[in-house]
Design a protein around this motif. Structure first.
Motif, PDB file in Angstrom:
ATOM      1  N   LYS A 195       0.730  -1.237   0.042  1.00  0.00           N
ATOM      2  CA  LYS A 195      -0.050   0.094  -0.087  1.00  0.00           C
ATOM      3  C   LYS A 195       0.993   1.358  -0.039  1.00  0.00           C
ATOM      4  O   LYS A 195       0.349   2.567  -0.422  1.00  0.00           O
ATOM      5  N   LYS A 196       2.260   1.135   0.578  1.00  0.00           N
ATOM      6  CA  LYS A 196       3.071   2.436   0.343  1.00  0.00           C
ATOM      7  C   LYS A 196       3.714   2.618  -0.863  1.00  0.00           C
ATOM      8  O   LYS A 196       4.165   3.750  -0.855  1.00  0.00           O
ATOM      9  N   ILE A 197       3.603   1.852  -1.916  1.00  0.00           N
ATOM     10  CA  ILE A 197       4.249   2.001  -3.042  1.00  0.00           C
ATOM     11  C   ILE A 197       3.117   1.899  -4.237  1.00  0.00           C
ATOM     12  O   ILE A 197       2.165   1.280  -3.979  1.00  0.00           O
ATOM     13  N   PRO A 198       3.285   2.749  -5.379  1.00  0.00           N
ATOM     14  CA  PRO A 198       2.275   2.617  -6.283  1.00  0.00           C
ATOM     15  C   PRO A 198       2.106   1.351  -6.827  1.00  0.00           C
ATOM     16  O   PRO A 198       2.968   0.482  -6.896  1.00  0.00           O
ATOM     17  N   ALA A 199       0.977   1.141  -7.508  1.00  0.00           N
ATOM     18  CA  ALA A 199       0.432  -0.093  -8.161  1.00  0.00           C
ATOM     19  C   ALA A 199       1.262  -0.470  -9.503  1.00  0.00           C
ATOM     20  O   ALA A 199       1.556   0.750 -10.164  1.00  0.00           O
ATOM     21  N   ILE A 200       1.697  -1.432  -9.849  1.00  0.00           N
ATOM     22  CA  ILE A 200       2.439  -1.769 -11.124  1.00  0.00           C
ATOM     23  C   ILE A 200       1.178  -1.933 -12.122  1.00  0.00           C
ATOM     24  O   ILE A 200       0.416  -2.595 -11.983  1.00  0.00           O
ATOM     25  N   LYS A 201       1.327  -1.148 -13.523  1.00  0.00           N
ATOM     26  CA  LYS A 201       0.337  -1.215 -14.243  1.00  0.00           C
ATOM     27  C   LYS A 201       0.599  -2.659 -15.236  1.00  0.00           C
ATOM     28  O   LYS A 201       1.695  -2.868 -15.389  1.00  0.00           O
ATOM     29  N   CYS A 202      -0.422  -3.201 -15.400  1.00  0.00           N
ATOM     30  CA  CYS A 202      -0.425  -4.452 -16.449  1.00  0.00           C
ATOM     31  C   CYS A 202      -1.598  -4.187 -17.392  1.00  0.00           C
ATOM     32  O   CYS A 202      -2.521  -3.634 -17.299  1.00  0.00           O
ATOM     33  N   THR A 203      -1.559  -5.380 -18.283  1.00  0.00           N
ATOM     34  CA  THR A 203      -2.744  -5.552 -19.119  1.00  0.00           C
ATOM     35  C   THR A 203      -3.229  -7.050 -18.853  1.00  0.00           C
ATOM     36  O   THR A 203      -2.530  -7.961 -18.887  1.00  0.00           O
ATOM     37  N   ILE A 204      -4.587  -6.953 -18.686  1.00  0.00           N
ATOM     38  CA  ILE A 204      -5.061  -8.458 -18.797  1.00  0.00           C
ATOM     39  C   ILE A 204      -5.552  -8.920 -20.017  1.00  0.00           C
ATOM     40  O   ILE A 204      -6.190  -8.193 -20.851  1.00  0.00           O
ATOM     41  N   THR A 205      -5.066 -10.221 -20.458  1.00  0.00           N
ATOM     42  CA  THR A 205      -5.235 -10.564 -21.834  1.00  0.00           C
ATOM     43  C   THR A 205      -6.364 -11.425 -22.078  1.00  0.00           C
ATOM     44  O   THR A 205      -7.113 -11.943 -22.791  1.00  0.00           O
ATOM     45  N   ASP A 206      -6.886 -12.355 -20.739  1.00  0.00           N
ATOM     46  CA  ASP A 206      -8.055 -13.199 -20.716  1.00  0.00           C
ATOM     47  C   ASP A 206      -8.618 -13.179 -19.297  1.00  0.00           C
ATOM     48  O   ASP A 206      -7.754 -12.868 -18.249  1.00  0.00           O
ATOM     49  N   LEU A 207      -9.743 -13.298 -19.066  1.00  0.00           N
ATOM     50  CA  LEU A 207     -10.181 -13.499 -17.738  1.00  0.00           C
ATOM     51  C   LEU A 207     -11.261 -14.821 -17.542  1.00  0.00           C
ATOM     52  O   LEU A 207     -12.203 -14.806 -18.605  1.00  0.00           O
ATOM     53  N   ILE A 214      -1.855 -12.239 -17.539  1.00  0.00           N
ATOM     54  CA  ILE A 214      -1.473 -10.814 -17.709  1.00  0.00           C
ATOM     55  C   ILE A 214      -0.386 -10.489 -18.364  1.00  0.00           C
ATOM     56  O   ILE A 214       0.831 -11.500 -18.559  1.00  0.00           O
ATOM     57  N   VAL A 215       0.054  -9.274 -18.662  1.00  0.00           N
ATOM     58  CA  VAL A 215       1.278  -8.855 -19.336  1.00  0.00           C
ATOM     59  C   VAL A 215       1.780  -7.720 -18.505  1.00  0.00           C
ATOM     60  O   VAL A 215       0.999  -6.585 -18.576  1.00  0.00           O
ATOM     61  N   LEU A 216       2.989  -7.625 -18.145  1.00  0.00           N
ATOM     62  CA  LEU A 216       3.534  -6.728 -17.428  1.00  0.00           C
ATOM     63  C   LEU A 216       4.052  -5.677 -18.235  1.00  0.00           C
ATOM     64  O   LEU A 216       4.584  -5.881 -19.321  1.00  0.00           O
ATOM     65  N   GLN A 217       4.344  -4.531 -17.701  1.00  0.00           N
ATOM     66  CA  GLN A 217       5.101  -3.343 -18.574  1.00  0.00           C
ATOM     67  C   GLN A 217       6.639  -3.227 -18.334  1.00  0.00           C
ATOM     68  O   GLN A 217       7.180  -2.661 -19.053  1.00  0.00           O
ATOM     69  N   ASN A 218       7.026  -4.038 -17.125  1.00  0.00           N
ATOM     70  CA  ASN A 218       8.357  -4.012 -17.081  1.00  0.00           C
ATOM     71  C   ASN A 218       8.593  -5.405 -16.435  1.00  0.00           C
ATOM     72  O   ASN A 218       7.876  -5.964 -16.166  1.00  0.00           O
ATOM     73  N   ASP A 219       9.907  -5.675 -16.055  1.00  0.00           N
ATOM     74  CA  ASP A 219      10.427  -6.744 -15.574  1.00  0.00           C
ATOM     75  C   ASP A 219      10.232  -7.025 -14.141  1.00  0.00           C
ATOM     76  O   ASP A 219      11.024  -7.423 -13.432  1.00  0.00           O
ATOM     77  N   GLN A 220       9.303  -6.244 -13.439  1.00  0.00           N
ATOM     78  CA  GLN A 220       9.250  -6.402 -11.974  1.00  0.00           C
ATOM     79  C   GLN A 220       9.063  -7.471 -11.306  1.00  0.00           C
ATOM     80  O   GLN A 220       8.398  -8.330 -12.040  1.00  0.00           O
ATOM     81  N   ASP A 221       9.972  -7.800 -10.429  1.00  0.00           N
ATOM     82  CA  ASP A 221       9.857  -9.431  -9.784  1.00  0.00           C
ATOM     83  C   ASP A 221       8.260  -9.356  -8.987  1.00  0.00           C
ATOM     84  O   ASP A 221       7.706  -7.974  -8.547  1.00  0.00           O
ATOM     85  N   LEU A 222       7.580 -10.181  -9.157  1.00  0.00           N
ATOM     86  CA  LEU A 222       6.152 -10.482  -8.443  1.00  0.00           C
ATOM     87  C   LEU A 222       6.522 -11.462  -7.298  1.00  0.00           C
ATOM     88  O   LEU A 222       7.173 -12.620  -7.513  1.00  0.00           O
ATOM     89  N   PRO A 223       5.933 -11.374  -6.237  1.00  0.00           N
ATOM     90  CA  PRO A 223       5.812 -12.285  -5.196  1.00  0.00           C
ATOM     91  C   PRO A 223       4.828 -13.413  -5.575  1.00  0.00           C
ATOM     92  O   PRO A 223       4.254 -13.214  -6.491  1.00  0.00           O
TER      93      PRO A 223
END
Length: 275
Positions: A195-207, A214-223
């Motif tokens: 909650k202390k850092i901005p959310a990472i933007k991504c694109t949902i491809t199917d649901l 999902i497709v991320l906009q950068n190579d940010q590590d995910l837990p």
């Protein structure tokens, strides 16, 4: 589900694990028996070992895919062979997935649920057994009872006949295993890690109700666990668990239902809502 493995201990472990999670499981101890059972009755998935007496799993896979009535049967290769060429061959011949031993049972369950369209059952989802499939197992049964008939006849044995009856009586209708079709779409979402850092933007491809790609906009590590926001202000969200990731693409499953709130949620927050 049909579990095919010449090792009785491996069959027992898979049968127990998936049986406790709502699957009706039948067993075959060699390829010829498996093919005979598949001809006589309906299965929704096959877990298939490779190295077996008689004909091996690769030949079984070829014969399944050559049958017009079984060409679409989901087949997961479960093998101790982990060479790239072995995996490549199985996938080229039509295997839906290739699982190496020792088996990650939880990951295999998630993949099967995805292929079959089965939603996770939270009420019958006990922890996986401590001993993974493929590790050395000591059986208390006499050696003579654990040996496989070299002829591996196609005629059903007493155990196979029992499996036939169990499957015929207890298999859930295929319509009960179907999920609603995944919605193909392109929309923006946000991944909340803290909650202390901005959310990472991504694109949902199917649901779907099961999960999403999902497709991320950068190579940010995910837990392994995080929150997927469907609105930038965090008013609609899911708790998610990471299943796989390749580059910027990732697949996640929903561990909670859709929640709407005015405040951005805490990761792992417990809610009682069904999607």
């Amino acid at each position: 589900m049909l579990v095919v493995d010449d090792n009785a201990d491996n069959r027992e472990l898979l049968t127990r694990y998936f049986g406790e999670r709502g699957f009706q499981v039948a067993e075959a101890d060699c390829g010829l028996t498996a093919l005979s059972m598949i001809k006589r009755q309906h299965f929704d998935a096959v877990l298939l070992d490779v190295i077996m007496p008689g004909i091996d799993g690769i030949e079984v896979l070829k014969r399944i895919r050559a049958s017009p009535t079984q060409a679409d049967l989901p087949v997961f290769i479960v093998s101790g062979k982990s060479a790239h060429n072995d995996i490549k061959l199985a996938l080229e011949l039509g295997a839906n997935d290739y699982v190496t031993k020792p088996v990650d049972l939880a990951a295999t369950l998630a993949k099967l649920q995805h292929v079959l369209g089965v939603l996770p059952d939270k009420q019958t989802n006990p922890q996986a057994p401590e001993k993974p499939l493929g590790e050395p197992v000591q059986s208390t049964a006499p050696r003579s009872e654990r040996q496989i008939d070299p002829a591996c006849a196609e005629q059903p044995t007493g155990k196979d006949a029992q499996n036939d009856r169990a499957v015929a009586e207890n298999f859930r209708p295929r319509k009960e295993l179907r999920r609603k079709a995944r919605r193909q779409l392109q929309c923006t979402a946000w991944i909340s890690l803290d909650k202390k850092i901005p959310a990472i933007k991504c694109t949902i491809t199917d649901l779907s109700a099961f999960g999403t790609g999902i497709v991320l906009q950068n190579d940010q590590d995910l837990p392994n666990d995080f929150v997927l926001l469907l609105t930038e202000d965090g008013s609609a969200w899911f708790n998610c668990h990471l299943i796989w990731r390749t580059g910027l693409k990732a697949g996640v499953e929903f561990t909670s239902g859709l929640t709407e709130t005015k405040e951005r949620p805490q990761i792992g927050a417990l809610i009682d809502v069904t999607l």
